[in-house]
Motif scaffolding. Structure first.
Motif, PDB file in Angstrom:
ATOM      1  N   TYR A 168      35.496  39.371  43.021  1.00 54.58           N
ATOM      2  CA  TYR A 168      35.939  40.661  43.348  1.00 54.58           C
ATOM      3  C   TYR A 168      36.953  40.676  44.373  1.00 54.58           C
ATOM      4  N   ASP A 169      37.755  41.413  44.293  1.00 60.38           N
ATOM      5  CA  ASP A 169      38.945  41.726  45.260  1.00 60.38           C
ATOM      6  C   ASP A 169      38.342  42.416  46.472  1.00 60.38           C
ATOM      7  N   GLN A 170      38.426  41.746  47.678  1.00 58.16           N
ATOM      8  CA  GLN A 170      37.844  42.346  48.818  1.00 58.16           C
ATOM      9  C   GLN A 170      38.670  43.567  49.318  1.00 58.16           C
ATOM     10  N   ARG A 171      40.031  43.465  49.006  1.00 53.94           N
ATOM     11  CA  ARG A 171      41.170  44.157  49.604  1.00 53.94           C
ATOM     12  C   ARG A 171      40.892  45.774  48.823  1.00 53.94           C
ATOM     13  N   GLN A 172      40.324  45.667  47.414  1.00 54.97           N
ATOM     14  CA  GLN A 172      40.479  47.010  46.946  1.00 54.97           C
ATOM     15  C   GLN A 172      39.318  47.470  46.423  1.00 54.97           C
ATOM     16  N   SER A 173      38.314  47.799  47.409  1.00 56.09           N
ATOM     17  CA  SER A 173      37.078  48.292  47.366  1.00 56.09           C
ATOM     18  C   SER A 173      36.055  47.526  46.341  1.00 56.09           C
ATOM     19  N   ASP A 174      36.183  46.248  46.461  1.00 54.86           N
ATOM     20  CA  ASP A 174      35.244  45.485  45.651  1.00 54.86           C
ATOM     21  C   ASP A 174      35.365  45.582  44.115  1.00 54.86           C
ATOM     22  N   ILE A 231      36.870  45.609  34.070  1.00 55.04           N
ATOM     23  CA  ILE A 231      36.529  45.934  35.362  1.00 55.04           C
ATOM     24  C   ILE A 231      35.067  46.607  35.344  1.00 55.04           C
ATOM     25  N   ARG A 232      34.642  47.007  34.226  1.00 55.97           N
ATOM     26  CA  ARG A 232      33.252  47.463  33.831  1.00 55.97           C
ATOM     27  C   ARG A 232      32.041  46.536  33.428  1.00 55.97           C
TER      28      ARG A 232
END
Length: 144
Positions: free
Chosen positions: A82-88, A58-59
């Motif tokens: 990126y996952d839009q539901r979990q703060s990008d 994720i880094r």
């Protein structure tokens, strides 16, 4: 000391005797040099200049990927999903568009199994040639 007090620390414990069978646990196994392909992934995707990169930390940033893949050819575009539901937060995969299929093939040979930001990445040809159409943001199923 009473019977309920724990034994004093600092004393060494005796080792258990060696079993006569001579069995030892197997030695620690290291991971294979390249991450395994998941069972649902196609066995031999069609070679193209678009690469899928899987197992990202994720880094990991798009700049990190551009720097690594740029060593083996001209990078046209880098996209991390990126996952839009979990703060990008990164979903752990992305796509790299190289200028030629030959450069993409070289990237697979050189970078598949690379340790990047503490994660071993898998690099392969992308199954899709273009991004999916964006969803409209509302349910488009059957109305009652």
């Amino acid at each position: 000391p009473s019977e309920r007090d724990p034994p004093p620390r600092g004393r060494s414990r005796s080792r258990s005797p060696v079993r006569s069978s001579g069995y030892r646990s197997p030695p620690y196994r290291r991971r294979s040099p390249a991450p395994r392909r998941p069972p649902h992934a196609p066995a031999a995707p069609t070679p193209s200049n678009v690469l899928g990169v899987f197992g990202l930390s994720i880094r990991t940033t798009e700049r990190d990927l551009d720097d690594e893949f740029g060593k083996f050819g001209r990078v046209e575009k880098v996209t991390i999903v990126y996952d839009q539901r979990q703060s990008d937060r990164s979903r752990g995969f992305g796509f790299i568009k190289m200028s030629t299929v030959e450069e993409a093939t070289r990237c697979i040979a050189e970078l598949n199994g690379l340790d990047l930001n503490g994660r071993r990445i898998r690099v392969d040809y992308s199954v899709t040639d273009r991004p999916h159409a964006p969803t409209p943001g509302e349910y488009m199923g059957h109305r009652r």
